[in-house]
Design a protein around this motif. Structure first.
Motif, PDB file in Angstrom:
ATOM      1  N   VAL A   1      -0.424  -4.327   6.858  1.00  0.00           N
ATOM      2  CA  VAL A   1      -1.496  -3.393   6.517  1.00  0.00           C
ATOM      3  C   VAL A   1      -1.115  -1.984   6.964  1.00  0.00           C
ATOM      4  N   ASN A   2      -1.685  -1.048   6.282  1.00  0.00           N
ATOM      5  CA  ASN A   2      -1.459   0.352   6.615  1.00  0.00           C
ATOM      6  C   ASN A   2      -2.712   0.882   7.316  1.00  0.00           C
ATOM      7  N   PRO A   3      -2.590   1.138   8.636  1.00  0.00           N
ATOM      8  CA  PRO A   3      -3.777   1.586   9.381  1.00  0.00           C
ATOM      9  C   PRO A   3      -4.090   3.063   9.180  1.00  0.00           C
ATOM     10  N   GLY A   4      -3.269   3.749   8.364  1.00  0.00           N
ATOM     11  CA  GLY A   4      -3.536   5.171   8.112  1.00  0.00           C
ATOM     12  C   GLY A   4      -3.151   6.050   9.280  1.00  0.00           C
ATOM     13  N   ILE A   5      -2.261   5.526  10.129  1.00  0.00           N
ATOM     14  CA  ILE A   5      -1.799   6.308  11.276  1.00  0.00           C
ATOM     15  C   ILE A   5      -0.298   6.465  11.165  1.00  0.00           C
TER      16      ILE A   5
ATOM     17  N   VAL B   1      -0.858  -2.734   2.736  1.00  0.00           N
ATOM     18  CA  VAL B   1      -2.131  -2.563   2.034  1.00  0.00           C
ATOM     19  C   VAL B   1      -3.062  -1.810   2.976  1.00  0.00           C
ATOM     20  N   SER B   2      -3.731  -0.818   2.468  1.00  0.00           N
ATOM     21  CA  SER B   2      -4.601  -0.034   3.349  1.00  0.00           C
ATOM     22  C   SER B   2      -5.713  -0.905   3.935  1.00  0.00           C
ATOM     23  N   ILE B   3      -5.979  -0.694   5.210  1.00  0.00           N
ATOM     24  CA  ILE B   3      -7.062  -1.454   5.851  1.00  0.00           C
ATOM     25  C   ILE B   3      -8.423  -1.064   5.275  1.00  0.00           C
ATOM     26  N   TYR B   4      -8.438   0.021   4.506  1.00  0.00           N
ATOM     27  CA  TYR B   4      -9.724   0.469   3.926  1.00  0.00           C
ATOM     28  C   TYR B   4      -9.880   0.025   2.468  1.00  0.00           C
ATOM     29  N   ASP B   5      -8.852  -0.629   1.925  1.00  0.00           N
ATOM     30  CA  ASP B   5      -8.882  -1.009   0.505  1.00  0.00           C
ATOM     31  C   ASP B   5      -9.520  -2.402   0.352  1.00  0.00           C
ATOM     32  N   ASP B   6     -10.838  -2.439   0.412  1.00  0.00           N
ATOM     33  CA  ASP B   6     -11.550  -3.725   0.443  1.00  0.00           C
ATOM     34  C   ASP B   6     -11.330  -4.560  -0.811  1.00  0.00           C
TER      35      ASP B   6
ATOM     36  N   THR C   1       7.291  10.898  17.483  1.00  0.00           N
ATOM     37  CA  THR C   1       7.655  11.435  18.779  1.00  0.00           C
ATOM     38  C   THR C   1       6.437  11.677  19.682  1.00  0.00           C
ATOM     39  N   HIS C   2       5.833  12.850  19.635  1.00  0.00           N
ATOM     40  CA  HIS C   2       4.769  13.121  20.601  1.00  0.00           C
ATOM     41  C   HIS C   2       3.380  13.210  19.991  1.00  0.00           C
ATOM     42  N   GLU C   3       3.264  12.888  18.711  1.00  0.00           N
ATOM     43  CA  GLU C   3       1.934  13.046  18.135  1.00  0.00           C
ATOM     44  C   GLU C   3       1.697  11.979  17.093  1.00  0.00           C
ATOM     45  N   TYR C   4       0.454  11.695  16.873  1.00  0.00           N
ATOM     46  CA  TYR C   4       0.148  10.810  15.769  1.00  0.00           C
ATOM     47  C   TYR C   4      -0.758  11.558  14.807  1.00  0.00           C
ATOM     48  N   ILE C   5      -0.663  11.143  13.556  1.00  0.00           N
ATOM     49  CA  ILE C   5      -1.497  11.785  12.551  1.00  0.00           C
ATOM     50  C   ILE C   5      -2.321  10.681  11.918  1.00  0.00           C
ATOM     51  N   VAL C   6      -3.599  10.855  11.862  1.00  0.00           N
ATOM     52  CA  VAL C   6      -4.417   9.917  11.103  1.00  0.00           C
ATOM     53  C   VAL C   6      -4.498  10.509   9.706  1.00  0.00           C
ATOM     54  N   THR C   7      -3.810   9.885   8.776  1.00  0.00           N
ATOM     55  CA  THR C   7      -3.708  10.480   7.442  1.00  0.00           C
ATOM     56  C   THR C   7      -4.977  10.219   6.637  1.00  0.00           C
ATOM     57  N   ALA C   8      -5.486  11.244   6.040  1.00  0.00           N
ATOM     58  CA  ALA C   8      -6.665  11.083   5.193  1.00  0.00           C
ATOM     59  C   ALA C   8      -6.262  10.339   3.922  1.00  0.00           C
ATOM     60  N   LYS C   9      -5.092  10.703   3.412  1.00  0.00           N
ATOM     61  CA  LYS C   9      -4.593   9.998   2.229  1.00  0.00           C
ATOM     62  C   LYS C   9      -3.743   8.826   2.701  1.00  0.00           C
ATOM     63  N   HIS C  10      -3.741   7.781   1.953  1.00  0.00           N
ATOM     64  CA  HIS C  10      -2.967   6.614   2.355  1.00  0.00           C
ATOM     65  C   HIS C  10      -1.874   6.391   1.331  1.00  0.00           C
ATOM     66  N   THR C  11      -0.795   7.127   1.522  1.00  0.00           N
ATOM     67  CA  THR C  11       0.216   7.143   0.462  1.00  0.00           C
ATOM     68  C   THR C  11       1.528   6.464   0.856  1.00  0.00           C
ATOM     69  N   SER C  12       1.609   5.854   2.026  1.00  0.00           N
ATOM     70  CA  SER C  12       2.851   5.199   2.434  1.00  0.00           C
ATOM     71  C   SER C  12       3.158   4.039   1.484  1.00  0.00           C
ATOM     72  N   LYS C  13       4.443   3.792   1.271  1.00  0.00           N
ATOM     73  CA  LYS C  13       4.798   2.707   0.348  1.00  0.00           C
ATOM     74  C   LYS C  13       4.636   1.326   0.985  1.00  0.00           C
ATOM     75  N   PHE C  14       4.380   1.280   2.288  1.00  0.00           N
ATOM     76  CA  PHE C  14       4.310  -0.005   2.961  1.00  0.00           C
ATOM     77  C   PHE C  14       2.878  -0.513   3.145  1.00  0.00           C
TER      78      PHE C  14
END
Ligand code: LLP
Length: 425
Positions: free
Chosen positions: A154-158, A177-182, A162-175
């Motif tokens: 699953v893709n948690p959208g994070i 299934v989005s945890i929000y895609d019910d 290195t030193h930061e994490y981004i919570v991505t609003a868009k879920h565009t990673s190729k890996f």
């Protein structure tokens, strides 16, 4: 930085008690050298501290960082799990007798042939990436009448770097299934529900690589908690396996921290113990197990001061054995391995011998004056170097040597010109 069994004796770098001069003489250069004790120590740290009294734990090594027969044997002996991402990695693991029940098979586009091979070999867990793949697995399990245990990626959208994490609003990673895609999740669960041979054992998420900030993992666990609660309420999935991937950062240069494995793993375990109800927690480190264990020895060749004032030292390898500086602008540190105590009075750019201007391994590094046949060691080349090496310019892939307790074992032989012709028909 000297780590593991590296030491300086009579101005010369020694690894596992052996002089690099001796290694270069016996095995030629360029040469990848691995400090086996360091690898064992990293494995030991993960296995000791990634433990819980509340749930099972397992540490899988991510093969993509580096894989060889000797490493497979070592990992198997230590009871490690293995993450493979291709038919090739799976084939190598099987050939060298890795316990297939401890293998996780990843990948976003596993072919039908790769999946059939994995079922035939009875790999422990297939990490399903998408709906199409699950449909293929569904058909295969029925036609072969084989039970298939899976995790769902699953893709948690994070995304963490290195030193930061981004919570991505868009879920565009190729890996995954989005945890929000019910809707997708429902479709996947329907397939599982209709086939007794296909079991959903749990979930997998991976948030990135070369991460130093534990809070990225904590954030991902918090996000996964919400997701697991949803899966439990909506689909009745309780006490699953959770695999939180790899990504633990390592030291390349003094721009990097040193990630404390005991501290990081125990913090992760505590957070999971306090928040999740799971059967088993897994991690998949690659870089942090082999990265600092490996180094590359090169022979210094010509030097050149350009008309524009840039001072080069050329080495007998380059982007064919380490693509990371050219590909990711990755930084490394280096020394003159036979002159470790000399005054670092000159600034060089260490460039390879490949026919490309971008073939620079380290830009602007202070070294003692380079002399003919000096040995240049580039540190921290144990991960994503040999495994990403190419025959660009028909350069030969170097040999790999495993060193431990004053013994150097040739682990992978150097390619020969003849090897370059072996695929011609
Ligand atoms: N698990 C999964 C699902 C992954 O995708 C990766 C790395 C790992 C585990 C292991 O991550 P590690 O502990 O090694 O950071 N070629 C790039 C790195 C690509 C990493 C891809 N995935 C580099 O040279 O930096």
């Amino acid at each position: 930085m000297l780590v593991g069994s590296m030491a300086i004796k009579e101005k010369t770098l020694h690894i596992g008690g052996i002089s690099v001069k001796e290694l270069a003489k016996k095995f030629q250069t360029p040469l990848y050298v691995y400090d086996v004790k360091y690898i064992k120590n990293q494995i030991n740290l993960y296995q000791t501290y990634f433990k819980s009294s509340k749930f099972e734990t397992a540490v899988a090594y991510a093969s993509k960082a580096f894989l060889s027969k000797d490493l497979i044997t070592l990992l198997n002996d230590k009871g490690m799990y293995l993450d493979v991402v291709s038919g090739g990695e799976l084939y190598m693991a099987k050939t060298y007798n890795f316990d297939m029940s401890n293998v996780l098979f990843h990948g976003n586009n596993k072919s039908k042939e790769e999946l059939s091979f994995a079922l035939e070999q009875q790999v422990g867990l297939i990490v399903v990436d998408n709906l199409d793949e699950l449909k293929v697995l569904n058909t295969l399990s029925k036609s072969n009448q084989t039970p298939v245990k899976t995790l769902l990626r699953v893709n948690p959208g994070i995304e963490a770097h290195t030193h930061e994490y981004i919570v991505t609003a868009k879920h565009t990673s190729k890996f995954g299934v989005s945890i929000y895609d019910d809707l997708k999740l429902q479709q996947l669960i329907d397939i599982y529900a209709a086939n007794e041979l296909l079991s959903l054992e749990g979930f997998h998420s991976h948030i990135g690589s070369q991460i130093f900030d534990i809070s990225s993992y904590i954030k991902s666990i918090k996000v996964m908690k919400k997701f697991l609660d949803k899966m439990s309420n909506k689909f009745n999935i309780s006490s699953p396996i959770l695999n939180i991937g790899g990504g633990f950062g390592i030291y390349y240069t003094n721009e990097d921290d040193i990630l404390d494995i005991p501290k990081t793993t125990t913090t992760i375990i505590k957070e999971v113990e306090n928040t999740l109800d799971i059967k088993k927690l897994m991690i998949e480190p690659g870089r942090s197990i082999v990265g600092n264990a490996g180094m590359t020895l090169y022979k210094a060749g010509y030097t050149k001061k350009t008309f524009g004032g840039k001072e080069y030292v050329f080495v007998d390898g380059g982007m064919s054995d380490n693509i990371r500086p050219a590909l990711y602008n990755a930084k490394y540190s280096a020394d003159i391995a036979n002159n470790m105590t000399g005054k670092k009075a000159k600034e060089y750019t260490i460039a390879g011998k490949l026919c490309e201007s971008g073939d620079e391994l380290i830009k602007h590094i202070k070294l003692p004056q380079v002399k003919d046949d000096d040995l240049i060691v580039v540190y921290t080349t144990g991960a994503y170097t040999y495994s990403m090496a190419s025959n660009y310019n028909l350069a030969l892939k170097p040999a790999v040597v495993f060193v431990e307790d004053e013994t150097a074992k040739l682990s992978i032989r150097r390619q020969t010109y003849k090897d370059l012709l072996q695929y011609e028909v």
